[in-house]
Design a protein around this motif. Structure first.
Motif, short mmCIF file in Angstrom:
data_model
loop_
_atom_site.label_atom_id
_atom_site.label_comp_id
_atom_site.label_asym_id
_atom_site.label_seq_id
_atom_site.Cartn_x
_atom_site.Cartn_y
_atom_site.Cartn_z
N THR A 19 0.83 -1.21 0.00
CA THR A 19 0.00 0.00 0.00
C THR A 19 0.86 1.25 0.00
OG1 THR A 19 -1.76 -1.16 1.19
CG2 THR A 19 -1.82 1.25 1.23
N ALA A 20 1.90 1.26 0.83
CA ALA A 20 2.79 2.42 0.89
C ALA A 20 3.48 2.66 -0.44
CB ALA A 20 3.83 2.22 2.00
N GLY A 21 3.87 1.58 -1.13
CA GLY A 21 4.57 1.71 -2.40
C GLY A 21 3.69 2.15 -3.55
N ARG A 22 2.39 1.96 -3.44
CA ARG A 22 1.48 2.28 -4.53
C ARG A 22 1.01 3.72 -4.54
NH1 ARG A 22 0.68 -0.82 -8.88
NH2 ARG A 22 -1.54 -0.24 -8.93
N GLY A 32 1.99 11.44 6.32
CA GLY A 32 1.07 11.85 7.37
C GLY A 32 0.39 10.66 8.02
N LEU A 33 -0.05 9.71 7.20
CA LEU A 33 -0.68 8.50 7.73
C LEU A 33 0.32 7.68 8.53
CD1 LEU A 33 -3.12 6.61 7.89
CD2 LEU A 33 -2.37 5.61 5.72
N ALA A 34 1.53 7.53 8.00
CA ALA A 34 2.57 6.77 8.70
C ALA A 34 2.86 7.38 10.07
CB ALA A 34 3.83 6.70 7.87
N GLY A 35 2.96 8.71 10.13
CA GLY A 35 3.22 9.37 11.40
C GLY A 35 2.10 9.11 12.40
N GLY A 36 0.87 9.18 11.94
CA GLY A 36 -0.26 8.90 12.83
C GLY A 36 -0.28 7.46 13.31
N PHE A 152 3.68 -0.88 6.43
CA PHE A 152 3.56 0.46 5.85
C PHE A 152 4.72 1.34 6.30
CE2 PHE A 152 1.97 4.71 5.32
CZ PHE A 152 1.05 4.66 4.27
N ASN A 153 5.00 1.32 7.59
CA ASN A 153 6.04 2.18 8.15
C ASN A 153 7.44 1.71 7.76
OD1 ASN A 153 4.20 3.86 9.43
ND2 ASN A 153 4.18 2.63 11.29
#
Length: 247
Positions: A19-22, A32-36, A152-153
């Motif tokens: 998901t992160a790579g796409r 922002g999502l990763a930080g949260g 993801f992170n």
């Protein structure tokens, strides 16, 4: 049974990294999502578990919180030392570090810490099944759900610091395999609860540094948009939901 359940964490980690790579065209939203997600994992999952398991206070302060501060300072020190080492031979600005302060080794170190944490996730699954099937199932649900955030992170952190995609994928695969290895290892030993609590506190502090000092500032640097802030809040809220459902 513990190893079989850990395969679910393997799949969920890969889904998170995929998901992160796409969504690289929306990098600020990813960060922002990763930080949260990272803030949620630390504040709502890691530290509460660490406080419960780490044992007696040290000079009036819970040992888990002391180790969290130590982890935060350790992450900060590693980043600064690597930045200074990289900048010195090239005459780079020490304050900014190499490549605008983004040193690839820091990303790999952080990703390696994520892999270590995922090993402990597997150990937690195995140890819970040693207590009983019900406890094992509850822990497995929590681990599998938040391993999406781990994958993801791991991918995001590795790429953020300028590493090539193949390195990010390699760290993602290692992170996905780690829970299986951790669960399998519990067939050989029983982990003392206070050591697990101390590790969770230390890792939580390091993760908090990466989220607050690196990931979130980068997310808002070029795109200080409400959508980025909403992604951060959504990430923390997702972890809250996962923790609540697992209780």
């Amino acid at each position: 049974m513990a190893v079989f359940v850990a395969l679910g964490a393997f799949v969920m980690t890969l889904v998170g990294g995929w998901t992160a790579g796409r969504v690289t065209d929306r990098r600020h939203l990813v960060l922002g999502l990763a930080g949260g997600l990272m803030l949620g994992v630390v504040g709502l999952d890691l530290l509460p578990e660490a406080l419960e398991a780490a044992g007696e206070p040290v000079f009036g302060v819970p040992a888990a919180l002391l180790l969290a501060v130590a982890g935060f300072l350790f992450a900060h020190s590693v980043e600064r030392l690597l930045a200074l080492r990289r900048a010195a031979p090239h005459g780079a600005d020490v304050a900014g570090g190499a490549a605008g302060g983004r040193v690839p080794q820091v990303g790999l170190t952080a990703a390696a810490a994520m892999v270590g944490h995922s090993v402990m996730d597997g150990v937690a699954i195995g140890a819970a099944f040693q207590v009983g099937g019900g406890m094992g199932a509850a822990v497995a649900v929590a681990v599998i759900a938040h391993d999406f955030a781990d994958g993801f992170n791991t991918y995001t952190i590795t790429k953020l610091y300028g590493n090539a995609r193949r390195r990010a994928v390699a760290m993602l695969v290692a992170d996905a395999l780690a829970p299986v290895v951790g669960a399998a290892s519990t067939l050989l030993f029983t982990l003392p609860e206070h050591l697990l609590g101390g590790y969770l506190g230390f890792f939580g502090g390091a993760l908090l540094y990466l989220a607050a000092a690196e990931i979130l500032p980068e997310a808002h640097h070029d795109h200080p948009a409400r959508s980025t802030l909403l992604c951060t809040v959504a990430g923390a809220g997702f972890i809250w939901l996962v923790v609540g459902l697992a209780e």
